[in-house]
Structure formats: structure tokens, C-alpha cells
Write a protein that holds these residues in place. Structure first.
Motif, PDB file in Angstrom:
ATOM      1  N   ALA A 151      11.022  50.734  21.186  1.00  0.00           N
ATOM      2  CA  ALA A 151      12.153  51.619  20.901  1.00  0.00           C
ATOM      3  C   ALA A 151      13.502  50.948  21.152  1.00  0.00           C
ATOM      4  CB  ALA A 151      12.038  52.886  21.745  1.00  0.00           C
ATOM      5  N   ASN A 152      13.520  49.937  22.013  1.00  0.00           N
ATOM      6  CA  ASN A 152      14.763  49.218  22.298  1.00  0.00           C
ATOM      7  C   ASN A 152      15.011  48.064  21.337  1.00  0.00           C
ATOM      8  OD1 ASN A 152      15.270  50.858  24.523  1.00  0.00           O
ATOM      9  ND2 ASN A 152      14.059  49.562  25.861  1.00  0.00           N
ATOM     10  N   GLY A 153      14.111  47.879  20.369  1.00  0.00           N
ATOM     11  CA  GLY A 153      14.260  46.803  19.408  1.00  0.00           C
ATOM     12  C   GLY A 153      13.741  45.465  19.894  1.00  0.00           C
ATOM     13  N   ASN A 154      13.035  45.467  21.022  1.00  0.00           N
ATOM     14  CA  ASN A 154      12.478  44.240  21.578  1.00  0.00           C
ATOM     15  C   ASN A 154      11.014  44.114  21.198  1.00  0.00           C
ATOM     16  OD1 ASN A 154      14.880  43.657  23.113  1.00  0.00           O
ATOM     17  ND2 ASN A 154      14.241  45.257  24.517  1.00  0.00           N
ATOM     18  N   PHE A 155      10.533  42.873  21.152  1.00  0.00           N
ATOM     19  CA  PHE A 155       9.112  42.669  20.933  1.00  0.00           C
ATOM     20  C   PHE A 155       8.355  43.055  22.188  1.00  0.00           C
ATOM     21  CE2 PHE A 155      10.576  39.803  17.558  1.00  0.00           C
ATOM     22  CZ  PHE A 155       9.738  40.229  16.535  1.00  0.00           C
ATOM     23  N   GLY A 156       7.257  43.739  21.996  1.00  0.00           N
ATOM     24  CA  GLY A 156       6.367  44.119  23.078  1.00  0.00           C
ATOM     25  C   GLY A 156       4.936  43.870  22.642  1.00  0.00           C
ATOM     26  N   LEU A 157       4.021  44.189  23.512  1.00  0.00           N
ATOM     27  CA  LEU A 157       2.604  43.983  23.233  1.00  0.00           C
ATOM     28  C   LEU A 157       1.998  45.259  22.667  1.00  0.00           C
ATOM     29  CD1 LEU A 157       1.915  42.043  26.498  1.00  0.00           C
ATOM     30  CD2 LEU A 157       2.126  41.087  24.213  1.00  0.00           C
ATOM     31  N   SER A 158       1.034  45.100  21.791  1.00  0.00           N
ATOM     32  CA  SER A 158       0.402  46.257  21.154  1.00  0.00           C
ATOM     33  C   SER A 158      -0.323  47.126  22.173  1.00  0.00           C
ATOM     34  CB  SER A 158      -0.580  45.792  20.081  1.00  0.00           C
ATOM     35  OG  SER A 158      -1.724  45.211  20.689  1.00  0.00           O
ATOM     36  N   LYS A 159      -0.568  48.367  21.801  1.00  0.00           N
ATOM     37  CA  LYS A 159      -1.285  49.287  22.684  1.00  0.00           C
ATOM     38  C   LYS A 159      -2.675  48.763  23.011  1.00  0.00           C
ATOM     39  CE  LYS A 159       1.136  53.504  21.426  1.00  0.00           C
ATOM     40  NZ  LYS A 159       1.020  54.882  20.964  1.00  0.00           N
ATOM     41  N   ALA A 160      -3.321  48.125  22.053  1.00  0.00           N
ATOM     42  CA  ALA A 160      -4.670  47.587  22.286  1.00  0.00           C
ATOM     43  C   ALA A 160      -4.644  46.493  23.347  1.00  0.00           C
ATOM     44  CB  ALA A 160      -5.261  47.052  20.987  1.00  0.00           C
ATOM     45  N   VAL A 161      -3.641  45.634  23.292  1.00  0.00           N
ATOM     46  CA  VAL A 161      -3.513  44.559  24.285  1.00  0.00           C
ATOM     47  C   VAL A 161      -3.214  45.156  25.653  1.00  0.00           C
ATOM     48  CG1 VAL A 161      -2.096  42.605  25.031  1.00  0.00           C
ATOM     49  CG2 VAL A 161      -2.861  42.770  22.656  1.00  0.00           C
ATOM     50  N   LEU A 162      -2.282  46.101  25.711  1.00  0.00           N
ATOM     51  CA  LEU A 162      -1.936  46.707  26.994  1.00  0.00           C
ATOM     52  C   LEU A 162      -3.130  47.448  27.603  1.00  0.00           C
ATOM     53  CD1 LEU A 162       1.662  47.994  26.271  1.00  0.00           C
ATOM     54  CD2 LEU A 162       0.983  45.994  27.600  1.00  0.00           C
ATOM     55  N   ALA A 163      -3.896  48.135  26.783  1.00  0.00           N
ATOM     56  CA  ALA A 163      -5.083  48.836  27.288  1.00  0.00           C
ATOM     57  C   ALA A 163      -6.101  47.840  27.848  1.00  0.00           C
ATOM     58  CB  ALA A 163      -5.706  49.689  26.189  1.00  0.00           C
ATOM     59  N   ALA A 164      -6.310  46.741  27.143  1.00  0.00           N
ATOM     60  CA  ALA A 164      -7.250  45.718  27.609  1.00  0.00           C
ATOM     61  C   ALA A 164      -6.740  45.070  28.894  1.00  0.00           C
ATOM     62  CB  ALA A 164      -7.465  44.660  26.527  1.00  0.00           C
ATOM     63  N   PHE A 165      -5.450  44.824  28.964  1.00  0.00           N
ATOM     64  CA  PHE A 165      -4.856  44.224  30.162  1.00  0.00           C
ATOM     65  C   PHE A 165      -4.949  45.177  31.353  1.00  0.00           C
ATOM     66  CE2 PHE A 165      -1.087  43.243  32.823  1.00  0.00           C
ATOM     67  CZ  PHE A 165      -1.467  41.981  33.237  1.00  0.00           C
ATOM     68  N   ASN A 166      -4.656  46.452  31.134  1.00  0.00           N
ATOM     69  CA  ASN A 166      -4.744  47.437  32.213  1.00  0.00           C
ATOM     70  C   ASN A 166      -6.172  47.536  32.749  1.00  0.00           C
ATOM     71  OD1 ASN A 166      -2.041  47.989  32.005  1.00  0.00           O
ATOM     72  ND2 ASN A 166      -2.309  49.869  30.836  1.00  0.00           N
ATOM     73  N   LYS A 167      -7.128  47.506  31.849  1.00  0.00           N
ATOM     74  CA  LYS A 167      -8.531  47.574  32.268  1.00  0.00           C
ATOM     75  C   LYS A 167      -8.916  46.329  33.059  1.00  0.00           C
ATOM     76  CE  LYS A 167     -13.151  48.332  30.440  1.00  0.00           C
ATOM     77  NZ  LYS A 167     -13.959  48.575  29.247  1.00  0.00           N
TER      78      LYS A 167
END
Length: 89
Positions: A44-60
Motif C-alpha cells: 500500500a505504501n508503493g514499496n516492494f514486499g513479499l507475497s502472502k505465500a512467502v510470508l505464510a511459509a516464513f511465519n510457519k
């Protein structure tokens, strides 16, 4: 072999272990270079971030041992002074 979100998350854990912190901008740039832009979003801030799939895998993968420092925009290992939950001020 095609990279998967779990591969990206494993790389993130390795990078975090090596440096003690993993900044979002560094992670996004490195992920784009190593794995391709399919694992990125524009937030939302116009910055590159990681996809939801990557974040979910990382959190797990990281469990309760890693927190997100909102003010520093980085992941780091949990400290005794941290509040409950993953997101820290």
C-alpha cells in the motif's frame, strides 16, 4: 527446478541467521534477484514486499522465534523484552 514459497522462506531464515536482522527492502531485492519477481508484491505504501505465500511459509518456518519490527521494517530474533505476538513497535 522451480522455486517455491518454502524455498524463499528457507533462504530468508538463512539470511536472518547470518545477519541477525532481515530488512524488508533487502529481502525483496534479494528475493527478486535469486528467485524472481513472482514472489513480490507492491504494498500500500508503493514499496516492494513479499507475497502472502512467502510470508505464510516464513511465519510457519520461524515460529515464535522471529518478530517483525514495524518501526525498523525488519525481521529479527525475539528478545526477552519483546511484547507477545509477532509484530513489535
Amino acid at each position: 527446478m522451480t522455486a517455491k514459497a518454502n524455498d524463499v522462506a528457507a533462504w530468508m531464515m538463512d539470511a536472518l541467521a547470518a545477519d541477525g536482522t532481515l530488512y524488508q527492502d533487502v529481502a525483496a531485492s534479494s528475493v527478486a534477484d535469486r528467485f524472481g519477481q513472482d514472489f513480490l508484491i507492491i504494498n500500500a505504501n508503493g514499496n516492494f514486499g513479499l507475497s502472502k505465500a512467502v510470508l505464510a511459509a516464513f511465519n510457519k518456518l520461524s515460529g515464535d522465534n522471529v518478530v517483525w519490527s514495524k518501526s525498523e521494517r525488519c525481521w529479527r530474533f525475539r528478545q526477552d523484552y519483546d511484547l507477545p505476538g509477532r509484530q513489535q513497535p
